[in-house]
Scaffold this motif. Structure first.
Motif, PDB file in Angstrom:
ATOM      1  N   GLY A  88       0.716  -1.215   0.105  1.00 47.76           N
ATOM      2  CA  GLY A  88       0.177   0.076  -0.081  1.00 47.76           C
ATOM      3  C   GLY A  88       0.939   1.207   0.103  1.00 47.76           C
ATOM      4  O   GLY A  88       0.406   2.303   0.682  1.00 47.76           O
ATOM      5  N   VAL A  89       1.982   1.553  -0.818  1.00 48.27           N
ATOM      6  CA  VAL A  89       2.685   2.735  -1.133  1.00 48.27           C
ATOM      7  C   VAL A  89       2.873   2.737  -2.449  1.00 48.27           C
ATOM      8  O   VAL A  89       2.719   1.938  -3.151  1.00 48.27           O
ATOM      9  CB  VAL A  89       4.114   2.516  -0.263  1.00 48.27           C
ATOM     10  CG1 VAL A  89       3.980   2.467   1.292  1.00 48.27           C
ATOM     11  CG2 VAL A  89       4.978   1.448  -0.633  1.00 48.27           C
ATOM     12  N   ASN A  90       3.527   3.873  -3.051  1.00 50.45           N
ATOM     13  CA  ASN A  90       3.782   4.138  -4.291  1.00 50.45           C
ATOM     14  C   ASN A  90       4.900   3.166  -4.679  1.00 50.45           C
ATOM     15  O   ASN A  90       4.672   2.511  -5.763  1.00 50.45           O
ATOM     16  CB  ASN A  90       3.899   5.651  -4.503  1.00 50.45           C
ATOM     17  CG  ASN A  90       5.165   5.909  -3.743  1.00 50.45           C
ATOM     18  OD1 ASN A  90       5.716   5.707  -2.546  1.00 50.45           O
ATOM     19  ND2 ASN A  90       6.165   6.774  -4.602  1.00 50.45           N
ATOM     20  N   GLN A  91       6.053   3.188  -4.138  1.00 51.05           N
ATOM     21  CA  GLN A  91       7.126   2.166  -4.815  1.00 51.05           C
ATOM     22  C   GLN A  91       8.257   2.445  -3.519  1.00 51.05           C
ATOM     23  O   GLN A  91       8.156   3.441  -2.582  1.00 51.05           O
ATOM     24  CB  GLN A  91       7.759   2.706  -5.892  1.00 51.05           C
ATOM     25  CG  GLN A  91       8.294   4.126  -5.995  1.00 51.05           C
ATOM     26  CD  GLN A  91       8.916   4.511  -7.292  1.00 51.05           C
ATOM     27  OE1 GLN A  91       8.561   3.790  -8.387  1.00 51.05           O
ATOM     28  NE2 GLN A  91       9.800   5.265  -7.445  1.00 51.05           N
ATOM     29  N   ALA A 114      -1.642   0.791   9.130  1.00 51.23           N
ATOM     30  CA  ALA A 114      -0.791   0.505   9.959  1.00 51.23           C
ATOM     31  C   ALA A 114      -0.226   1.702  10.601  1.00 51.23           C
ATOM     32  O   ALA A 114       0.662   1.620  11.488  1.00 51.23           O
ATOM     33  CB  ALA A 114       0.419  -0.509   9.481  1.00 51.23           C
ATOM     34  N   GLY A 115      -0.628   2.974   9.969  1.00 49.90           N
ATOM     35  CA  GLY A 115       0.079   4.217  10.519  1.00 49.90           C
ATOM     36  C   GLY A 115       1.338   4.612   9.819  1.00 49.90           C
ATOM     37  O   GLY A 115       1.899   5.702  10.460  1.00 49.90           O
ATOM     38  N   LEU A 116       1.487   4.031   8.702  1.00 49.80           N
ATOM     39  CA  LEU A 116       2.795   4.519   7.824  1.00 49.80           C
ATOM     40  C   LEU A 116       2.655   5.559   7.210  1.00 49.80           C
ATOM     41  O   LEU A 116       1.465   5.914   6.884  1.00 49.80           O
ATOM     42  CB  LEU A 116       3.534   3.376   7.292  1.00 49.80           C
ATOM     43  CG  LEU A 116       3.923   2.128   7.987  1.00 49.80           C
ATOM     44  CD1 LEU A 116       3.975   1.026   6.931  1.00 49.80           C
ATOM     45  CD2 LEU A 116       5.088   2.250   8.805  1.00 49.80           C
ATOM     46  N   VAL A 117       3.632   6.690   7.091  1.00 48.93           N
ATOM     47  CA  VAL A 117       3.440   7.809   6.233  1.00 48.93           C
ATOM     48  C   VAL A 117       4.704   7.876   5.241  1.00 48.93           C
ATOM     49  O   VAL A 117       5.689   7.388   5.595  1.00 48.93           O
ATOM     50  CB  VAL A 117       3.057   9.076   6.905  1.00 48.93           C
ATOM     51  CG1 VAL A 117       1.892   9.021   7.776  1.00 48.93           C
ATOM     52  CG2 VAL A 117       4.504   9.294   7.818  1.00 48.93           C
ATOM     53  N   GLY A 118       4.662   8.735   4.114  1.00 51.29           N
ATOM     54  CA  GLY A 118       5.550   8.686   3.293  1.00 51.29           C
ATOM     55  C   GLY A 118       6.884   9.572   3.949  1.00 51.29           C
ATOM     56  O   GLY A 118       6.456  10.233   4.793  1.00 51.29           O
ATOM     57  N   GLY A 119       7.957   9.009   3.687  1.00 50.50           N
ATOM     58  CA  GLY A 119       9.226   9.212   4.560  1.00 50.50           C
ATOM     59  C   GLY A 119       9.669   8.381   5.542  1.00 50.50           C
ATOM     60  O   GLY A 119      10.959   8.265   6.036  1.00 50.50           O
TER      61      GLY A 119
END
Length: 302
Positions: free
Chosen positions: A111-114, A137-142
């Protein structure tokens, strides 16, 4: 008389040996005799008389040859060529992917861009779509992923291999860095069709997508461990846009948007689009070293 000097009395031709030489030519009854015919022998047919078909052991029937024309052979060769090619293609591995393609049949989705390799693990720019495993899961870009399901991660292809080896629907532990701190979370992978359904649901959302009044390519990512400053600085604010109307300024560093940490411009843009138009979200910024919380009414993207 010598054999070589025997001649026919009617036609004068030399006669050969064997009974076939003396087979009488059949004549049909009442057949007319050609005018001016030279032959008057009783067994000689007229010049225009039809000949009957001779059959028997001495006159075997001529069989018709069966064969193919040149064009037919060409089509046969082409058919064999394509059939051989199809058979060889079936023997190849069905998991061959196009260059750059991320989606693979049977793979677990994150579930992320790449993923991109970075110091200490792999990172990504944005979590998408809403409701994806990474989002839940609470992850964010970066964020920087260092361990996936108990296995250290150092390269992007290594991370992709781990996802292919992970059964769909399995809950795994993910260890990651954010703002210089080690964090842990639990993530449950999903199949490709569920990933596509989440994307379609967001794209077709009847409320539409939110608009903030900034340009993601006119921002600066801020990551300063010494001052513990992390966020996205606005280098441009659209005049009369929601951000401008509610008091945001150029130079403000956005650290949170609607209670979500903001560390990349792509993540900020994604969170703006998720916001429901005409809803009010709280934006936390650093301005001249001071934390400022600003409520903003979101506009509607065209």
């Amino acid at each position: 008389m010598p054999l070589g000097l025997r001649f026919c009395r009617s036609c004068g031709n030399r006669l050969g040996e064997g009974p076939a030489e003396y087979t009488e030519t059949a004549r049909f009854p009442n057949a007319p005799v050609a005018t001016g015919a030279r032959f008057t022998a009783p067994f000689t047919p007229g010049m225009n008389a039809p000949l009957s078909q001779q059959t028997g052991r001495g006159f075997p029937r001529r069989r018709r040859r069966l064969g193919f024309t040149g064009m037919t052979w060409m089509w046969i060769i082409l058919g064999i060529f394509f059939a051989t090619g199809g058979a060889l293609s079936m023997l190849k591995s069905p998991n061959i992917r196009r260059p750059g393609a991320v989606a693979t049949a049977g793979r677990s989705f994150f579930g992320v861009n790449q993923f991109t390799a970075t110091n200490g693990g792999v990172t990504f720019k944005v979590v998408e779509p809403p409701g994806s495993p990474a989002d839940k899961a609470g992850l964010v870009g970066g964020d920087i992923i260092t361990t996936f399901d108990g296995r250290p991660v150092n390269r992007s292809d290594e991370m992709m291999d781990f996802l292919r080896q992970t059964p769909i629907g399995k809950t795994v532990e993910v260890i990651y860095f954010r703002d210089g701190e080690i964090k842990k979370t639990q993530l449950t992978t999903i199949p490709e069709d569920e990933f596509d359904r989440l994307n379609e649901a967001f794209d077709d959302r009847p409320e539409g997508k939110g608009m903030f009044g900034f340009e993601s390519d006119r921002t600066t990512q801020i990551s300063n461990p010494e001052t513990k400053t992390y966020g996205v600085q606005l280098d441009y604010v659209q005049p009369n846009g929601p951000a401008d109307l509610f008091g945001l300024k150029e130079g403000d560093i956005i650290t949170e948007f609607d209670k979500v940490p903001i560390r990349t411009a792509a993540e900020l843009l994604s969170r703006v689009r998720r916001a429901v138009p005409r809803s009010v979200v709280q934006v936390v910024v650093l301005r001249a070293g001071q934390v400022v919380k600003i409520p903003v009414t979101i506009g509607r993207a065209r």
